[in-house]
Design an enzyme around this catalytic site. Structure first.
Site, PDB file in Angstrom:
ATOM      1  N   LEU A  40       0.856  -1.180   0.000  1.00 17.57           N
ATOM      2  CA  LEU A  40       0.000   0.000   0.000  1.00 17.57           C
ATOM      3  C   LEU A  40       0.890   1.227   0.000  1.00 17.57           C
ATOM      4  O   LEU A  40       1.905   1.254   0.685  1.00 17.57           O
ATOM      5  CB  LEU A  40      -0.899  -0.026   1.234  1.00 17.57           C
ATOM      6  CG  LEU A  40      -1.659   1.224   1.675  1.00 17.57           C
ATOM      7  CD1 LEU A  40      -2.956   0.822   2.385  1.00 17.57           C
ATOM      8  CD2 LEU A  40      -0.826   2.118   2.614  1.00 17.57           C
ATOM      9  N   ASN A  41       0.506   2.247  -0.793  1.00 19.93           N
ATOM     10  CA  ASN A  41       1.182   3.537  -0.625  1.00 19.93           C
ATOM     11  C   ASN A  41       0.184   4.682  -0.674  1.00 19.93           C
ATOM     12  O   ASN A  41      -0.738   4.695   0.150  1.00 19.93           O
ATOM     13  CB  ASN A  41       2.401   3.703  -1.539  1.00 19.93           C
ATOM     14  CG  ASN A  41       2.137   3.607  -3.007  1.00 19.93           C
ATOM     15  OD1 ASN A  41       1.567   2.639  -3.500  1.00 19.93           O
ATOM     16  ND2 ASN A  41       2.577   4.600  -3.756  1.00 19.93           N
ATOM     17  N   ASP A  42       0.309   5.661  -1.540  1.00 23.77           N
ATOM     18  CA  ASP A  42      -0.397   6.937  -1.407  1.00 23.77           C
ATOM     19  C   ASP A  42      -1.899   6.811  -1.149  1.00 23.77           C
ATOM     20  O   ASP A  42      -2.596   6.038  -1.827  1.00 23.77           O
ATOM     21  CB  ASP A  42      -0.244   7.749  -2.691  1.00 23.77           C
ATOM     22  CG  ASP A  42       1.195   8.005  -3.067  1.00 23.77           C
ATOM     23  OD1 ASP A  42       2.095   7.555  -2.358  1.00 23.77           O
ATOM     24  OD2 ASP A  42       1.407   8.663  -4.106  1.00 23.77           O
ATOM     25  N   ARG A 160       2.089  13.945 -12.690  1.00 24.10           N
ATOM     26  CA  ARG A 160       1.109  13.033 -12.100  1.00 24.10           C
ATOM     27  C   ARG A 160       0.431  13.611 -10.847  1.00 24.10           C
ATOM     28  O   ARG A 160       0.735  14.681 -10.393  1.00 24.10           O
ATOM     29  CB  ARG A 160       1.788  11.716 -11.741  1.00 24.10           C
ATOM     30  CG  ARG A 160       3.034  11.841 -10.883  1.00 24.10           C
ATOM     31  CD  ARG A 160       3.656  10.458 -10.640  1.00 24.10           C
ATOM     32  NE  ARG A 160       4.923  10.510  -9.947  1.00 24.10           N
ATOM     33  CZ  ARG A 160       6.119  10.509 -10.523  1.00 24.10           C
ATOM     34  NH1 ARG A 160       6.205  10.463 -11.832  1.00 24.10           N
ATOM     35  NH2 ARG A 160       7.229  10.555  -9.797  1.00 24.10           N
ATOM     36  N   ASP A 161      -0.516  12.816 -10.347  1.00 25.98           N
ATOM     37  CA  ASP A 161      -1.184  13.028  -9.058  1.00 25.98           C
ATOM     38  C   ASP A 161      -2.131  14.230  -9.073  1.00 25.98           C
ATOM     39  O   ASP A 161      -1.994  15.162  -8.267  1.00 25.98           O
ATOM     40  CB  ASP A 161      -0.167  13.194  -7.918  1.00 25.98           C
ATOM     41  CG  ASP A 161       0.938  12.157  -7.939  1.00 25.98           C
ATOM     42  OD1 ASP A 161       0.684  11.054  -8.435  1.00 25.98           O
ATOM     43  OD2 ASP A 161       2.041  12.455  -7.454  1.00 25.98           O
ATOM     44  N   GLU A 219       5.756  15.719  -5.905  1.00 29.64           N
ATOM     45  CA  GLU A 219       4.662  14.761  -6.009  1.00 29.64           C
ATOM     46  C   GLU A 219       3.480  15.178  -5.131  1.00 29.64           C
ATOM     47  O   GLU A 219       3.620  15.933  -4.175  1.00 29.64           O
ATOM     48  CB  GLU A 219       5.137  13.366  -5.580  1.00 29.64           C
ATOM     49  CG  GLU A 219       6.127  12.740  -6.531  1.00 29.64           C
ATOM     50  CD  GLU A 219       6.282  11.252  -6.309  1.00 29.64           C
ATOM     51  OE1 GLU A 219       6.187  10.496  -7.298  1.00 29.64           O
ATOM     52  OE2 GLU A 219       6.498  10.824  -5.156  1.00 29.64           O
TER      53      GLU A 219
END
Length: 480
Positions: A40-42, A160-161, A219
């Site tokens: 799992l990350n962001d 991104r993001d 990011e």
């Protein structure tokens, strides 16, 4: 069978095969969100929609390394009890085949809409990035509506993001970017209909005054109004350590200023780290129906010895932080545990005054409240908090999970130490200092059989300890 269905079935099978091993790991959290298996990350798409809190997350279900990410999905009615929902997104289309990367959620009409980055790599590992829209009628099943923004000129594919919000009758989006000269930046877009987007230009960058050389990539940007200021929260990569500052592999922090929406210009102040611990990255905020700005972060850092964390052998890695309310007090952001976290308390085990030194046994899911000043605190013979009153320096030490050596993170408090609120959850530690002036977020991979808390103080502070619930996450909605 569609590729989307194939990938979902493979992911559900991975959880079915590995899920019990993951849950039985003594380091697996009791009340923090973690993957059912894999990595799992962001946090993604963090929103309260139709009264329900939705938290999506970057997820690699098949291994504990990074790869073609899915979007996993948790929901909660009260921010205490959570349900793992069916998979929201899979990397099943040409525009996201190497990963459904991070993004955000909004409400438009009666639909829940999410924008995310599609990651694509060719046979030579050359990267492409696309900003994609998906939508849902029920908040569970999503239909991809395709690419809405392609890579503009003057940026690398590290683009991104997307974080989207509305203001003055228009929609706005910030995207984390790297310019062609490899400088970190945040880019602004505007739209009237969420379909056609206008590139307004760079909102801020690594050398925008008063910043200097603030990294080669930014990011997970998030811009929001708080206390009359426009706060830009982001995670820059490539900052050199500077004494007690910037000691993690990559950082997370914020700047404050004012966004001129008409001109697309954002004037802001200096960069401040948001968390002082060892593991904190890519936070995302939302505004709930109580008017609170609530942040959740990833309790991890990219490229920071992830493969050496001891949970990897049991098929999982990383977890989220607790949700926190952020407030602007004067010129500083404060982070505080939500009042709902009191619902985690099972019983008050200890209520006493510390005179000199105290040693006691606590549960591996506990809340510790210290009202007053301490000299030091030792948790499980693994992590130690030390305070130097003359300099007001507060330091967290721990044994490195890579080589066992002592490593530390520090901050200088503006006010003398007078309050600590600490959440312990099997392998994590969140320390809220002076009611949110600073926070230390860290993993603590101590011997699972060690439950000893030691505190030293000559100032007779009050001490309270509660046992906390360890069964707040349900899996019955997660189905094949």
């Amino acid at each position: 069978m569609k590729q989307d269905d194939v990938l979902k079935q493979q992911a559900y099978a991975a959880v079915e095969n590995q899920g019990e091993t993951v849950k039985n790991d003594p380091y697996y959290p009791g009340f923090h969100l973690a993957p059912p298996t894999g990595l799992l990350n962001d946090p993604n798409g963090w929103i309260q929609w139709n009264g329900t809190y939705h938290l999506f997350f970057q997820w690699m279900p098949f291994e504990t390394g990074h790869g073609a990410k899915f979007w996993g999905h948790y929901t909660s009615e009260d921010l205490v009890y959570w349900k793992l929902e069916p998979i929201a997104l899979t990397p099943s289309d040409w525009f996201d085949k190497n990963g459904c990367y991070s993004g955000s959620a909004i409400t438009e009409g009666d639909k829940l809409k999410i924008f995310y980055t599609g990651n694509v790599k060719d046979e030579h590992n050359n990267r492409e990035s696309y900003q994609i829209l998906a939508e849902s009628d029920d908040g569970i099943s999503f239909i991809k509506k395709g690419v809405k923004i392609r890579l503009p000129e003057n940026y690398t594919a590290h683009f991104r993001d997307p974080k989207v919000w509305s203001h003055g009758g228009s929609w706005y989006m910030v995207i984390g970017a790297q310019t062609k000269d490899e400088r970190g930046a945040v880019v602004l877009f505007e739209s009237k209909d969420l379909e056609e987007w206008t590139h307004r230009g760079i909102l801020s960058h690594a050398d925008q005054k008063p910043l200097t050389d603030l990294g080669y990539m930014w990011e997970c940007p998030d811009l929001f109004e708080l206390g009359g200021k426009d706060v830009l929260m982001f995670s820059p990569q490539g900052i050199e350590a500077d004494e007690i500052h910037y000691n993690n592999k990559y950082q997370t922090g914020y700047v404050k200023g004012k966004l001129d929406y008409e001109l697309g210009v954002y004037n802001h102040g200096t960069f401040t780290e948001l968390d002082r611990g060892f593991e904190f990255y890519a936070p995302q905020s939302t505004l709930d129906d109580k008017g609170r700005r609530i942040v959740i972060g990833w309790m991890g850092v990219p490229d920071q010895n992830e493969k050496l964390q001891p949970t990897v052998v049991n098929g999982w890695v990383h977890q989220m932080t607790l949700p926190r309310e952020i407030l602007l007090k004067g010129e500083d952001l404060f982070q505080r545990p939500l009042t709902e976290m009191k619902e985690l308390r099972i019983n008050e085990r200890i209520n006493t005054t510390i005179n000199g030194a105290i040693s006691l046994e606590i549960e591996r899911t506990s809340e510790v409240l210290i009202d007053g000043c301490i000299d030091s605190m030792d948790l499980f013979d693994y992590a130690k908090l030390k305070y130097e009153p003359q300099s007001r320096m507060l330091t967290l030490e721990r044994q490195s999970y890579t080589d066992g050596k002592i490593e530390e993170r520090s901050c200088i408090l503006k006010d003398p130490l007078h309050h600590l609120q600490i959440f312990v959850d099997h392998s994590s530690l969140e320390i809220f200092v002076n009611r949110g002036e600073e926070v230390f977020t860290s993993r603590v991979f101590a011997d699972p059989s060690n439950r000893i808390l030691k505190i030293n103080s000559q100032n007779s502070p009050g001490l309270k300890v509660w046992n906390l619930k360890s069964d707040t996450i349900k899996l019955e909605n997660f189905k094949r």
